[in-house]
Design a protein around this motif. Structure first.
Motif, PDB file in Angstrom:
ATOM      1  N   LEU A  70       0.838  -1.179   0.000  1.00  0.00           N
ATOM      2  CA  LEU A  70       0.000   0.000   0.000  1.00  0.00           C
ATOM      3  C   LEU A  70       0.883   1.242   0.000  1.00  0.00           C
ATOM      4  O   LEU A  70       1.925   1.259   0.640  1.00  0.00           O
ATOM      5  CB  LEU A  70      -0.906  -0.001   1.233  1.00  0.00           C
ATOM      6  CG  LEU A  70      -1.896  -1.165   1.331  1.00  0.00           C
ATOM      7  CD1 LEU A  70      -2.626  -1.116   2.662  1.00  0.00           C
ATOM      8  CD2 LEU A  70      -2.880  -1.092   0.189  1.00  0.00           C
ATOM      9  N   PRO A  71       0.455   2.281  -0.687  1.00  0.00           N
ATOM     10  CA  PRO A  71       1.256   3.506  -0.668  1.00  0.00           C
ATOM     11  C   PRO A  71       1.208   4.134   0.721  1.00  0.00           C
ATOM     12  O   PRO A  71       0.240   3.948   1.465  1.00  0.00           O
ATOM     13  CB  PRO A  71       0.572   4.387  -1.710  1.00  0.00           C
ATOM     14  CG  PRO A  71      -0.799   3.855  -1.829  1.00  0.00           C
ATOM     15  CD  PRO A  71      -0.714   2.388  -1.533  1.00  0.00           C
ATOM     16  N   PRO A  72       2.236   4.873   1.093  1.00  0.00           N
ATOM     17  CA  PRO A  72       2.226   5.493   2.416  1.00  0.00           C
ATOM     18  C   PRO A  72       1.123   6.540   2.519  1.00  0.00           C
ATOM     19  O   PRO A  72       0.778   7.196   1.541  1.00  0.00           O
ATOM     20  CB  PRO A  72       3.607   6.134   2.518  1.00  0.00           C
ATOM     21  CG  PRO A  72       4.070   6.282   1.123  1.00  0.00           C
ATOM     22  CD  PRO A  72       3.431   5.183   0.341  1.00  0.00           C
ATOM     23  N   LYS A  73       0.588   6.670   3.710  1.00  0.00           N
ATOM     24  CA  LYS A  73      -0.478   7.647   3.918  1.00  0.00           C
ATOM     25  C   LYS A  73       0.127   9.040   4.024  1.00  0.00           C
ATOM     26  O   LYS A  73       1.111   9.255   4.719  1.00  0.00           O
ATOM     27  CB  LYS A  73      -1.252   7.312   5.185  1.00  0.00           C
ATOM     28  CG  LYS A  73      -2.039   6.037   5.066  1.00  0.00           C
ATOM     29  CD  LYS A  73      -2.858   5.791   6.296  1.00  0.00           C
ATOM     30  CE  LYS A  73      -3.647   4.514   6.142  1.00  0.00           C
ATOM     31  NZ  LYS A  73      -4.456   4.224   7.311  1.00  0.00           N
ATOM     32  N   ILE A  74      -0.493   9.951   3.327  1.00  0.00           N
ATOM     33  CA  ILE A  74      -0.051  11.337   3.367  1.00  0.00           C
ATOM     34  C   ILE A  74      -1.014  12.099   4.251  1.00  0.00           C
ATOM     35  O   ILE A  74      -2.232  12.046   4.065  1.00  0.00           O
ATOM     36  CB  ILE A  74      -0.011  11.936   1.955  1.00  0.00           C
ATOM     37  CG1 ILE A  74       0.958  11.142   1.089  1.00  0.00           C
ATOM     38  CG2 ILE A  74       0.349  13.402   2.009  1.00  0.00           C
ATOM     39  CD1 ILE A  74       0.967  11.554  -0.357  1.00  0.00           C
TER      40      ILE A  74
END
Length: 97
Positions: A80-84
């Motif tokens: 999963l992409p990192p949360k911004i």
């Protein structure tokens, strides 16, 4: 006397092993052929041609291993992409510094 008990698909290890073996053999052969074709197309030396076949075989085995480990309940392969955070980035210092 003999009852036919059906094993639910998530617990049927024989079907999982059969699917993984089939997947591994197919990906190994197809990617080896792709490596051989790429070697014939791009390289002149027999050593580099064999290296491209070995690279293709390794890609096939690696992708089959990844998918089979996912089928057996291993770690998920998709990251999963990192949360911004929604907070705006602070700007320290100005343009005139």
């Amino acid at each position: 006397m003999a009852e036919n008990k059906q094993i639910p698909p998530p617990y049927d290890l024989n079907a999982k092993w059969d699917a993984c073996l089939d997947l591994t053999v197919r990906r190994f052969v197809y990617s080896s052929f792709a490596g051989a074709f790429g070697g014939l197309l791009f390289f002149r030396s027999p050593v580099t041609r064999w290296a491209s076949v070995a690279f293709g075989a390794g890609l096939g085995l690696g992708s089959a291993y990844t998918e089979c480990s996912q089928k057996f309940g291993g770690y998920p392969t998709k990251f999963l992409p990192p949360k911004i955070s929604d907070a705006p980035a602070s700007q320290e210092g100005g343009a005139g510094d």
